[in-house]
Design an enzyme around this catalytic site. Structure first.
Site, PDB file in Angstrom:
ATOM      1  N   TYR A 160       5.746  -0.776   2.096  1.00 17.34           N
ATOM      2  CA  TYR A 160       4.458  -1.085   1.484  1.00 17.34           C
ATOM      3  C   TYR A 160       3.789   0.177   0.919  1.00 17.34           C
ATOM      4  CZ  TYR A 160      -0.456  -1.763   0.961  1.00 17.34           C
ATOM      5  OH  TYR A 160      -1.703  -1.729   0.450  1.00 17.34           O
ATOM      6  N   HIS A 217       0.174  -3.820   6.756  1.00 16.05           N
ATOM      7  CA  HIS A 217       0.067  -4.857   5.726  1.00 16.05           C
ATOM      8  C   HIS A 217       0.611  -6.202   6.198  1.00 16.05           C
ATOM      9  CE1 HIS A 217      -0.651  -5.622   1.290  1.00 16.05           C
ATOM     10  NE2 HIS A 217      -1.596  -4.766   1.605  1.00 16.05           N
TER      11      HIS A 217
HETATM   12  C1  GCO Z   1      -5.689  -1.494   1.454  1.00 18.96           C
HETATM   13  C2  GCO Z   1      -4.997  -2.712   1.013  1.00 18.96           C
HETATM   14  C3  GCO Z   1      -4.778  -2.833  -0.444  1.00 18.96           C
HETATM   15  C4  GCO Z   1      -4.187  -4.165  -0.826  1.00 18.96           C
HETATM   16  C5  GCO Z   1      -4.703  -4.589  -2.160  1.00 18.96           C
HETATM   17  C6  GCO Z   1      -4.248  -5.960  -2.531  1.00 18.96           C
HETATM   18  O1  GCO Z   1      -5.687  -1.259   2.633  1.00 18.96           O
HETATM   19  O2  GCO Z   1      -6.245  -0.822   0.613  1.00 18.96           O
HETATM   20  O3  GCO Z   1      -3.949  -3.041   1.852  1.00 18.96           O
HETATM   21  O4  GCO Z   1      -4.087  -1.753  -0.973  1.00 18.96           O
HETATM   22  O5  GCO Z   1      -2.800  -4.118  -0.817  1.00 18.96           O
HETATM   23  O6  GCO Z   1      -6.079  -4.545  -2.138  1.00 18.96           O
HETATM   24  O7  GCO Z   1      -4.852  -6.380  -3.682  1.00 18.96           O
HETATM   25 MG    MG Z   2      -4.796  -2.667   3.832  1.00 19.56          MG
END
Ligand code: GCO
Ligand code: MG
Length: 408
Positions: A160, A217
């Site tokens: 991720y 995530h």
């Molecule tokens: C974070 C999030 C985001 C999301 C994104 C999806 O912690 O900032 O996980 O990066 O992946 O907002 O639209």
């Molecule tokens: Mg996040």
């Protein structure tokens, strides 16, 4: 006092910001953000087709009643599209109220509890050394807190929020080549084998003071998340984010029985009902809702106040998908909230973004300083907005190596 008109704009520099501007019969206006990452046209349509026609003629000072009217009046409640649309209206009404009072919004909440808000940046790396270099760049800029995401050896597609090339950044995950998502591969076993030692190596390299955050995530099962939380304890994380799928509020019970690692969750929540159990049962330490996605300031404040009763601090979502209007609303809550924790903030304030949303809010050495201007303290330049239009884009999706769909 009456609302005379409201306009919805979609577009921005490299993003599809959804901006609402509410006009009043006294010449003033308020601004709100309804940006729902990768589904931006939907809150815009909800606003244009249903909410704006109802707003005309209402007294903008009655923000509570207007919120209840839309929330209860829809009958089919909650959900990200509706709540983002209500959120934009609510922010704009608070903006109007602050301008009427001639005070920055935080004064209407109860004043300042702190001068500035600590933020965290996103460090990313294709491998551990690449990540260490990325962390170093933020530490050198004065950041006290950094979220760290790393490529996982042997995992095709890496993991991720991992950049494709060494030295590159991956702050914004939307791919604007169209609405069909790219596929990334995920392997929980490899991740769980690699990441605890990597986090420990970061702790050893940067010493005891750096606040280290890590985002799973939503990719582990409750049992895996409990084992992972136990394994990362020696790294003394500031928080472990979204270890389990967020819709299962009971999933964190097992983790809590096995680890004292601070847990943060909530960026996908739309209401207090999505986190009520998590907060009341004290299963989390940080609540990560975004003001846009939870129906604006009125409802976000309710969540913050419930959280305060249960030792849960704030850590508002601040991915670059939110426009400077949402970030301004969060900045006012951050300096007020007695239970403020930290703010996610990605420095994507390009010159074009600053020209579209002029403001005196400022970031300095990892701290966000709120503007003293009345209301939200951010403006919207409609002549700049004409340069932009909606660009179709998508998040990637995640699959296991055998093709099974997984949680992105
Ligand atoms: C974070 C999030 C985001 C999301 C994104 C999806 O912690 O900032 O996980 O990066 O992946 O907002 O639209
Ligand atoms: Mg996040």
């Amino acid at each position: 006092m009456k609302i005379t008109d409201a306009k919805v704009f979609v577009g921005g520099p490299g993003k599809n910001y959804v901006t609402l501007k509410i006009m009043t019969d006294q010449g003033g206006y308020g601004l709100g953000d309804a940006t729902l990452n990768n589904r931006e046209t939907l809150p815009a349509a909800y606003l244009r087709d249903y909410l704006v026609p109802n707003l005309i003629g209402m007294d903008p000072r009655n923000s509570e009643d207007i919120w209840q009217f839309f929330y209860r009046g829809a009958y089919f409640r909650r959900g990200p599209i509706a709540m983002a649309a209500f959120g934009a209206i609510d922010m704009a009404l608070w903006d109007i109220k602050g301008k009427l009072a001639n005070m920055p919004l935080y004064q209407l909440f109860g004043g300042k509890s702190r001068d500035s808000a600590m933020v965290y940046a996103h460090a990313t790396g294709t491998d551990l050394e690449d990540l260490m270099a990325s962390i170093t760049r933020y530490v050198d800029q004065g950041y006290e807190a950094v979220r760290v995401q790393c490529g996982i050896p042997g995992m095709p597609g890496s993991g991720y929020a991992v950049p494709e090339e060494k030295g590159a950044k991956r702050d914004y995950i939307t791919d604007f080549s169209g609405v069909r998502p790219k596929v990334e591969i995920w392997d929980s076993e490899r991740y769980m084998r690699f990441m605890p030692d990597a986090l420990m190596a970061i702790r050893e390299r940067f010493g005891p003071d750096l606040k280290i955050l890590h985002d799973v995530h939503h990719r582990l099962t409750p049992r895996e998340a409990a084992a992972f939380a136990k394994a990362v304890e020696p790294a003394r994380l500031f928080w472990l984010e979204d270890p389990t799928p967020a819709e299962d509020q009971g999933a964190l019970r097992l983790l809590r029985q096995h680890s004292t690692v601070p847990v943060a969750i909530g960026e996908v929540f739309n209401s207090i009902w999505d986190c009520q159990k998590l907060i009341e049962e004290e299963l989390i330490d940080f609540i990560r809702v975004a003001v846009t996605y939870v129906g604006g300031i009125t409802h976000a404040k309710r969540i913050v106040e419930l959280a305060a009763l249960h030792h849960v601090r704030t850590g508002f979502h601040g991915a670059p998908s939110h426009s400077p209007i949402c970030m301004a609303a969060q900045a006012h809550l951050n300096v007020w909230a007695p239970n403020f924790g930290i703010q996610e903030y990605l420095v994507l304030g390009t010159d074009e973004c600053d020209a579209l949303f002029p403001s005196d809010h400022r970031m300095e050495r990892g701290r966000f300083h709120v503007s003293e201007a009345p209301g939200l303290g951010v403006d919207f330049d409609e002549s700049q907005a004409e340069r932009y239009s909606f660009q179709p884009g998508s998040h990637p999706v995640a699959r296991l190596e055998d093709g099974t769909m997984w949680n992105y």
